[in-house]
Design an enzyme around this catalytic site. Structure first.
Site, PDB file in Angstrom:
ATOM      1  N   ASN A  67       0.414  -1.439   0.349  1.00  0.00           N
ATOM      2  CA  ASN A  67      -0.129  -0.151  -0.183  1.00  0.00           C
ATOM      3  C   ASN A  67       1.055   1.237   0.089  1.00  0.00           C
ATOM      4  OD1 ASN A  67      -2.235   2.305   1.000  1.00  0.00           O
ATOM      5  ND2 ASN A  67      -2.110   1.091   3.100  1.00  0.00           N
ATOM      6  N   LYS A  70       0.168   4.151  -0.063  1.00  0.00           N
ATOM      7  CA  LYS A  70      -0.283   5.170   0.742  1.00  0.00           C
ATOM      8  C   LYS A  70      -0.597   6.829  -0.336  1.00  0.00           C
ATOM      9  CE  LYS A  70       0.580   3.299   4.661  1.00  0.00           C
ATOM     10  NZ  LYS A  70       1.014   3.356   6.547  1.00  0.00           N
ATOM     11  N   HIS A 121      -9.282   0.625   5.736  1.00  0.00           N
ATOM     12  CA  HIS A 121      -8.200   1.274   6.045  1.00  0.00           C
ATOM     13  C   HIS A 121      -8.245   1.828   7.773  1.00  0.00           C
ATOM     14  CE1 HIS A 121      -3.722   2.395   6.834  1.00  0.00           C
ATOM     15  NE2 HIS A 121      -3.625   0.882   5.930  1.00  0.00           N
ATOM     16  N   GLU A 144      -6.226   4.204   8.398  1.00  0.00           N
ATOM     17  CA  GLU A 144      -6.307   5.771   7.849  1.00  0.00           C
ATOM     18  C   GLU A 144      -7.271   6.325   7.609  1.00  0.00           C
ATOM     19  OE1 GLU A 144      -2.436   5.314   5.482  1.00  0.00           O
ATOM     20  OE2 GLU A 144      -1.324   5.063   7.131  1.00  0.00           O
ATOM     21  N   GLU A 184      -4.738  -5.412  10.808  1.00  0.00           N
ATOM     22  CA  GLU A 184      -3.230  -4.401  10.874  1.00  0.00           C
ATOM     23  C   GLU A 184      -3.649  -3.314  12.259  1.00  0.00           C
ATOM     24  OE1 GLU A 184      -2.151  -3.192   7.122  1.00  0.00           O
ATOM     25  OE2 GLU A 184      -3.887  -1.792   7.347  1.00  0.00           O
ATOM     26  N   GLY A 203       2.501   2.371  10.865  1.00  0.00           N
ATOM     27  CA  GLY A 203       3.799   3.455  10.600  1.00  0.00           C
ATOM     28  C   GLY A 203       3.958   4.056  11.491  1.00  0.00           C
ATOM     29  N   SER A 263       4.006  -1.963  10.178  1.00  0.00           N
ATOM     30  CA  SER A 263       5.671  -1.635  10.404  1.00  0.00           C
ATOM     31  C   SER A 263       6.162  -3.156  10.009  1.00  0.00           C
ATOM     32  CB  SER A 263       5.747  -1.528  11.622  1.00  0.00           C
ATOM     33  OG  SER A 263       5.454  -0.509  11.951  1.00  0.00           O
TER      34      SER A 263
END
Ligand code: PEP
Length: 260
Positions: free
Chosen positions: A13, A15, A103, A105, A175, A181, A221
């Site tokens: 991904n 992003k 996701h 985010e 996740e 991140g 990560s």
């Protein structure tokens, strides 16, 4: 089904990173590093920004390689007056096969709820694509010992029964929000525990056959250095990779670490 038979998958991904030119360079570096052995063993999915997709697919899709293409999001609507949105049907029509849904985010910065995710999944399956549904708990939820109810609620509210009724394709990505991140990775044991919970949920809500054949990816990560120990855990069928998918060598090392 023997777990060895589940598709091993590594998805990158990107992003909101890279210009189209940088994206082309990245893919052109990756392709020669993915040899026949990896190609046969692991399915790699690249998820660049939507703007790059058509260009990358026209340059790279006809070559001998095992890359598939994904999008980072789609609209919860089929078509109409939704300025700025892109439908699942549009994405599928240019060659996208997989679409990320939920996701963390998008959940955090765009207030996406499980119910909205469900609508997006319905649009993706109507269009003939495969959703990659992301679930995961925040640090606070983990510290309050609420991982199980949080994940179960995301699954209960986000996944439409139509998936099981029609045996439609689905990938689930676990996740943990605190690992995305941040450089903090779930331990292999923590990851495997939640993957087992998701597999059990699939057994009770869908069927043994669907539970045994659905690939469940870990994300948060993952790097070349920690990928193998995570991917070797029971119920972990591969990874969803953010930061480390922006460097060709590290992404390919992670794909290699997924080969059984
Ligand atoms: C992600 O964006 O899905 C992700 C797992 O990011 P990172 O690998 O950078 O933690």
């Amino acid at each position: 089904m023997n777990p060895e038979m589940r598709t091993r998958i590594v998805a990158g991904n990107w992003k909101m990173n890279t210009t189209p030119e940088e994206g082309k360079k990245l893919v052109s570096e990756m392709i020669p590093m993915i040899d026949d052995e990896i190609r046969g063993a692991v399915h790699a999915i690249l998820i660049p920004p939507i703007l790059h997709l058509s260009g990358l697919m026209s340059l790279f899709s006809n070559r001998k390689q095992s890359l598939s293409w994904g999008a980072q999001d789609c609209s919860a609507h089929s078509k109409g007056a939704y300025t700025g949105e892109i439908s699942a049907e549009m994405l599928l029509s240019v060659g996208v096969s997989y679409i990320l849904v939920g996701h963390s985010e998008r959940r955090a910065y765009h207030n996406e709820t499980n119910t909205l995710c469900r609508d997006k999944i319905l649009r993706i399956i109507e269009a003939g694509g495969c959703p990659i549904y992301c679930v995961g708990e925040t640090l606070q939820e983990r510290e309050e010992d609420r991982v199980t109810p949080v994940i179960e609620q995301q699954l209960n509210e986000g996944l439409p029964e139509l998936l099981w009724e029609k045996s439609l394709p689905l990938i689930i990505a676990y996740e943990p929000v605190w690992a995305i991140g941040t450089g903090k990775t779930a331990s292999p044991h923590q990851a495997s525990e939640v993957h087992g919970l998701i597999r059990h949920w699939l057994k009770t809500h869908a069927s043994d056959q669907i539970a045994d054949s659905t690939s469940i990816l870990y994300g948060g990560s993952v790097k070349a250095e920690n990928a193998a120990e995570l991917f070797n855990m029971p119920d972990v069928d591969g990874g969803l990779i953010g930061g480390a998918s922006l460097q060709s060598r590290s992404f390919v090392e992670i794909v290699k670490a997924c080969v059984r």
